[in-house]
Design a protein around this motif. Structure first.
Motif, PDB file in Angstrom:
ATOM      1  N   THR A  37       0.827  -1.207   0.000  1.00 42.61           N
ATOM      2  CA  THR A  37       0.000   0.000   0.000  1.00 42.61           C
ATOM      3  C   THR A  37       0.859   1.253   0.000  1.00 42.61           C
ATOM      4  O   THR A  37       0.588   2.214  -0.734  1.00 42.61           O
ATOM      5  N   ASP A  38       1.916   1.247   0.811  1.00 44.54           N
ATOM      6  CA  ASP A  38       2.828   2.394   0.853  1.00 44.54           C
ATOM      7  C   ASP A  38       3.530   2.586  -0.491  1.00 44.54           C
ATOM      8  O   ASP A  38       3.727   3.719  -0.939  1.00 44.54           O
ATOM      9  N   LEU A  39       3.905   1.476  -1.130  1.00 42.69           N
ATOM     10  CA  LEU A  39       4.545   1.552  -2.440  1.00 42.69           C
ATOM     11  C   LEU A  39       3.607   2.191  -3.450  1.00 42.69           C
ATOM     12  O   LEU A  39       4.008   3.064  -4.236  1.00 42.69           O
ATOM     13  N   ALA A  40       2.340   1.784  -3.416  1.00 49.64           N
ATOM     14  CA  ALA A  40       1.360   2.338  -4.353  1.00 49.64           C
ATOM     15  C   ALA A  40       1.085   3.809  -4.067  1.00 49.64           C
ATOM     16  O   ALA A  40       0.895   4.606  -4.992  1.00 49.64           O
ATOM     17  N   ALA A  41       1.068   4.179  -2.786  1.00 56.07           N
ATOM     18  CA  ALA A  41       0.752   5.562  -2.408  1.00 56.07           C
ATOM     19  C   ALA A  41       1.921   6.510  -2.637  1.00 56.07           C
ATOM     20  O   ALA A  41       1.726   7.723  -2.777  1.00 56.07           O
ATOM     21  N   HIS A  42       3.132   5.973  -2.663  1.00 59.62           N
ATOM     22  CA  HIS A  42       4.320   6.811  -2.776  1.00 59.62           C
ATOM     23  C   HIS A  42       4.350   7.588  -4.089  1.00 59.62           C
ATOM     24  O   HIS A  42       4.731   8.761  -4.131  1.00 59.62           O
ATOM     25  N   GLU A  43       3.913   6.949  -5.161  1.00 60.82           N
ATOM     26  CA  GLU A  43       3.928   7.585  -6.485  1.00 60.82           C
ATOM     27  C   GLU A  43       2.754   7.035  -7.281  1.00 60.82           C
ATOM     28  O   GLU A  43       2.791   5.913  -7.770  1.00 60.82           O
ATOM     29  N   THR A  44       1.688   7.833  -7.389  1.00 58.91           N
ATOM     30  CA  THR A  44       0.457   7.347  -8.014  1.00 58.91           C
ATOM     31  C   THR A  44       0.531   7.499  -9.535  1.00 58.91           C
ATOM     32  O   THR A  44      -0.113   8.350 -10.136  1.00 58.91           O
ATOM     33  N   THR A  45       1.358   6.628 -10.127  1.00 54.37           N
ATOM     34  CA  THR A  45       1.446   6.542 -11.585  1.00 54.37           C
ATOM     35  C   THR A  45       1.043   5.136 -12.014  1.00 54.37           C
ATOM     36  O   THR A  45       1.061   4.201 -11.201  1.00 54.37           O
ATOM     37  N   ALA A  46       0.702   4.988 -13.276  1.00 52.28           N
ATOM     38  CA  ALA A  46       0.291   3.677 -13.783  1.00 52.28           C
ATOM     39  C   ALA A  46       1.411   2.659 -13.623  1.00 52.28           C
ATOM     40  O   ALA A  46       1.171   1.502 -13.259  1.00 52.28           O
ATOM     41  N   GLN A  47       2.641   3.078 -13.901  1.00 53.44           N
ATOM     42  CA  GLN A  47       3.781   2.170 -13.772  1.00 53.44           C
ATOM     43  C   GLN A  47       3.952   1.696 -12.337  1.00 53.44           C
ATOM     44  O   GLN A  47       4.173   0.510 -12.082  1.00 53.44           O
ATOM     45  N   ASN A  48       3.811   2.614 -11.395  1.00 50.08           N
ATOM     46  CA  ASN A  48       3.983   2.243  -9.996  1.00 50.08           C
ATOM     47  C   ASN A  48       2.848   1.356  -9.509  1.00 50.08           C
ATOM     48  O   ASN A  48       3.053   0.460  -8.676  1.00 50.08           O
ATOM     49  N   MET A  49       1.631   1.596 -10.009  1.00 46.78           N
ATOM     50  CA  MET A  49       0.510   0.741  -9.636  1.00 46.78           C
ATOM     51  C   MET A  49       0.743  -0.688 -10.136  1.00 46.78           C
ATOM     52  O   MET A  49       0.458  -1.657  -9.424  1.00 46.78           O
ATOM     53  N   LEU A  50       1.256  -0.796 -11.360  1.00 44.04           N
ATOM     54  CA  LEU A  50       1.557  -2.122 -11.906  1.00 44.04           C
ATOM     55  C   LEU A  50       2.610  -2.817 -11.051  1.00 44.04           C
ATOM     56  O   LEU A  50       2.490  -4.011 -10.753  1.00 44.04           O
ATOM     57  N   ARG A  51       3.634  -2.088 -10.655  1.00 44.57           N
ATOM     58  CA  ARG A  51       4.674  -2.666  -9.811  1.00 44.57           C
ATOM     59  C   ARG A  51       4.105  -3.138  -8.471  1.00 44.57           C
ATOM     60  O   ARG A  51       4.473  -4.203  -7.972  1.00 44.57           O
ATOM     61  N   ALA A  52       3.202  -2.351  -7.907  1.00 48.10           N
ATOM     62  CA  ALA A  52       2.595  -2.734  -6.634  1.00 48.10           C
ATOM     63  C   ALA A  52       1.806  -4.036  -6.780  1.00 48.10           C
ATOM     64  O   ALA A  52       1.874  -4.912  -5.905  1.00 48.10           O
ATOM     65  N   VAL A  53       1.064  -4.162  -7.869  1.00 48.39           N
ATOM     66  CA  VAL A  53       0.289  -5.386  -8.112  1.00 48.39           C
ATOM     67  C   VAL A  53       1.222  -6.585  -8.291  1.00 48.39           C
ATOM     68  O   VAL A  53       0.955  -7.683  -7.776  1.00 48.39           O
ATOM     69  N   LEU A  54       2.332  -6.384  -9.002  1.00 46.58           N
ATOM     70  CA  LEU A  54       3.276  -7.476  -9.238  1.00 46.58           C
ATOM     71  C   LEU A  54       3.926  -7.927  -7.925  1.00 46.58           C
ATOM     72  O   LEU A  54       4.069  -9.132  -7.677  1.00 46.58           O
ATOM     73  N   VAL A  55       4.312  -6.982  -7.094  1.00 47.18           N
ATOM     74  CA  VAL A  55       4.895  -7.340  -5.794  1.00 47.18           C
ATOM     75  C   VAL A  55       3.864  -8.069  -4.944  1.00 47.18           C
ATOM     76  O   VAL A  55       4.174  -9.072  -4.283  1.00 47.18           O
ATOM     77  N   LEU A  56       2.624  -7.583  -4.968  1.00 42.07           N
ATOM     78  CA  LEU A  56       1.563  -8.241  -4.204  1.00 42.07           C
ATOM     79  C   LEU A  56       1.359  -9.667  -4.689  1.00 42.07           C
ATOM     80  O   LEU A  56       1.148 -10.585  -3.877  1.00 42.07           O
ATOM     81  N   PHE A 283      -7.039 -13.980  -5.026  1.00 42.03           N
ATOM     82  CA  PHE A 283      -6.026 -12.969  -5.325  1.00 42.03           C
ATOM     83  C   PHE A 283      -6.642 -11.649  -5.790  1.00 42.03           C
ATOM     84  O   PHE A 283      -6.269 -10.582  -5.272  1.00 42.03           O
ATOM     85  N   PRO A 284      -7.579 -11.634  -6.769  1.00 47.35           N
ATOM     86  CA  PRO A 284      -8.194 -10.340  -7.119  1.00 47.35           C
ATOM     87  C   PRO A 284      -8.962  -9.718  -5.956  1.00 47.35           C
ATOM     88  O   PRO A 284      -9.071  -8.486  -5.893  1.00 47.35           O
ATOM     89  N   MET A 285      -9.491 -10.522  -5.047  1.00 49.38           N
ATOM     90  CA  MET A 285     -10.115  -9.947  -3.854  1.00 49.38           C
ATOM     91  C   MET A 285      -9.090  -9.155  -3.049  1.00 49.38           C
ATOM     92  O   MET A 285      -9.345  -8.025  -2.606  1.00 49.38           O
ATOM     93  N   ILE A 286      -7.912  -9.758  -2.846  1.00 47.31           N
ATOM     94  CA  ILE A 286      -6.858  -9.094  -2.091  1.00 47.31           C
ATOM     95  C   ILE A 286      -6.390  -7.834  -2.817  1.00 47.31           C
ATOM     96  O   ILE A 286      -6.199  -6.777  -2.200  1.00 47.31           O
ATOM     97  N   VAL A 287      -6.229  -7.918  -4.137  1.00 46.35           N
ATOM     98  CA  VAL A 287      -5.848  -6.742  -4.921  1.00 46.35           C
ATOM     99  C   VAL A 287      -6.886  -5.641  -4.755  1.00 46.35           C
ATOM    100  O   VAL A 287      -6.551  -4.459  -4.568  1.00 46.35           O
ATOM    101  N   GLY A 288      -8.164  -6.015  -4.803  1.00 51.24           N
ATOM    102  CA  GLY A 288      -9.236  -5.043  -4.640  1.00 51.24           C
ATOM    103  C   GLY A 288      -9.200  -4.366  -3.282  1.00 51.24           C
ATOM    104  O   GLY A 288      -9.390  -3.145  -3.173  1.00 51.24           O
ATOM    105  N   ILE A 289      -8.942  -5.137  -2.233  1.00 52.76           N
ATOM    106  CA  ILE A 289      -8.891  -4.562  -0.890  1.00 52.76           C
ATOM    107  C   ILE A 289      -7.697  -3.627  -0.739  1.00 52.76           C
ATOM    108  O   ILE A 289      -7.800  -2.556  -0.122  1.00 52.76           O
ATOM    109  N   ILE A 290      -6.555  -3.998  -1.304  1.00 50.79           N
ATOM    110  CA  ILE A 290      -5.385  -3.120  -1.246  1.00 50.79           C
ATOM    111  C   ILE A 290      -5.652  -1.833  -2.028  1.00 50.79           C
ATOM    112  O   ILE A 290      -5.236  -0.737  -1.619  1.00 50.79           O
ATOM    113  N   GLY A 291      -6.357  -1.945  -3.160  1.00 55.82           N
ATOM    114  CA  GLY A 291      -6.756  -0.745  -3.902  1.00 55.82           C
ATOM    115  C   GLY A 291      -7.657   0.137  -3.061  1.00 55.82           C
ATOM    116  O   GLY A 291      -7.488   1.373  -3.031  1.00 55.82           O
TER     117      GLY A 291
END
Length: 402
Positions: A37-56, A283-291
């Motif tokens: 969540t912190d990784l995603a919030a640090h830089e709200t760009t599409a690339q960073n969101m993709l990285r957050a999903v991949l790490v998750l 897994f998509p449930m967890i992704v949704g909750i993190i979003g």
């Protein structure tokens, strides 16, 4: 007891429950969710969101591996106990390194490679324990061997290679590692074991609670250091209500219906329900909750930080899509979760998901607190409608036919 005289394992009983050590293991995953969540919030760009999903996805694959292991052998008995603590160490190092999983920070060790090696160690511990624990079960031993040959080769090796690259190549290697791992798990066969359907369902229900807990933590992080005010109080209660409504959507009927099917099923059908409903649809449930967590964090910051924002400021862009899209993804995943096991499609949830997508343009024009209120209102209508419309089948699932 199974295994050699030197290495002993205790099989999970048919009526087994989640052990305290498994809950302790989950604390590492709680921390990992927070870091994502912190990784995603640090830089709200599409690339960073993709990285957050991949790490998750990578951390999810660590967790599901040990959920299957704990259903075959008790996590807190014999050699498995030691292995679980060792795996926690690897998982913790990986979680700490999440901010550097793609890009090394100045000083210290090379972050991307540390993350990849920590992940590799955690996976190798899992494979080793599973292999020795299946010594007296040739079918399971064959399944573990077949799965490990592809999974470890594809998933972990590609991540290690990705650590030595950057940019688009690095992202492609990460996607290939995760997609290959998930695909190979399907192709490797259905010769796994589900010793306790109750333990398995409980294990995945608890990880949903863990993720929902992270959404509540995000509320606190969003207003950390800010003086309490009515917008913060209202926003916090709305966030808590949304988390509670998502809890209701999962545990009131859906989780019970799928658990009943898992218990009734036998052979490969049971393995497919366990794998597809829990390992994949969760897994998509967890992704949704993190979003959702990311969106809540931003909303609370908007309504609480009066130096940079006013109550009229709208939430827009990625944070808004994370807030609404996270709930949509969660609802759709719940529909798929229940449908695979029971064959039933919960139409009101599909309607609610479509309605939320349609409301995003309106939410973009509303103040952040109003958009959060609108999201909560849609979920309240959904839960009230389902509770009243399906009162009889709900009662039968929850308490049995009278």
């Amino acid at each position: 007891m199974i295994g050699s005289k030197r290495i002993r394992f205790q099989s999970q009983a048919e009526n087994g429950a989640v052990t305290q050590l498994e809950l302790f293991f989950d604390l590492v995953i709680v921390f990992a969710f927070t870091m994502v969540t912190d990784l995603a919030a640090h830089e709200t760009t599409a690339q960073n969101m993709l990285r957050a999903v991949l790490v998750l996805a990578v951390m999810w694959w660590v967790w599901i591996a040990y959920s299957w292991l704990g259903n075959v052998v008790k996590a807190d008995e014999g050699f498995t106990r030691v292995a679980m603590f060792a795996a926690m160490g690897g998982g913790l190092i990986a979680a700490i390194t999440i901010p550097e999983a793609f890009r090394d920070l100045p000083g210290g060790w090379f972050g991307p490679l540390v993350f990849a090696i920590a992940y590799l160690v955690t996976r190798m511990i899992h494979v080793g324990v599973f292999y020795f624990a299946s010594a007296e079960d040739p079918q399971l031993r064959g399944q573990v061997t077949r799965w490990a040959l592809g999974s470890i080769t594809i998933g972990t090796t590609l991540l290690v290679i990705a650590a030595m690259t950057d940019g688009r190549v690095q992202t492609i290697l990460w996607i290939a590692a995760i997609a290959g791992d998930m695909l190979w798990t399907i192709l490797a066969g259905e010769d796994w074991r589900v010793n306790s359907a109750g333990h398995f369902a409980e294990r995945y229900g608890l990880i949903i609670i863990v993720a929902l807990g992270e959404s509540i933590v995000s509320i606190g992080i969003g207003v950390a250091g800010l003086p309490i005010s009515w917008p913060i109080a209202v926003g916090s209660l709305l966030g808590l209500a949304i988390a509670g409504l998502l809890w209701w959507a999962y545990f009131d009927v859906a989780a019970l219906a799928v658990e009943h099917e898992l218990k009734r099923a036998t052979g490969q059908r049971q393995i497919k329900i366990a794998r597809n409903c829990y390992t994949y649809w969760h897994f998509p449930m967890i992704v949704g909750i993190i979003g959702l967590s990311l969106g809540l964090k931003k909303v609370l910051y908007y309504v609480g930080d009066t130096s940079d924002h006013t109550l009229k400021d709208a939430l827009y862009g990625i944070p808004l899509f994370a807030l609404y899209g996270g709930v949509v993804l969660y609802l759709i995943a719940l529909v798929g979760f229940k449908h695979y096991a029971t064959g039933q499609i919960t139409v009101p949830r599909v309607v609610a998901a479509v309605a939320l997508l349609a409301l995003i343009p309106l939410a973009c024009a509303l103040p952040a607190l109003a958009s959060l209120t609108l999201l909560c209102a849609v979920l309240v209508v959904l839960i009230v409608w389902e509770t009243k419309r399906y009162a009889r089948p709900r009662e039968e699932i929850r308490h049995g036919a009278h």
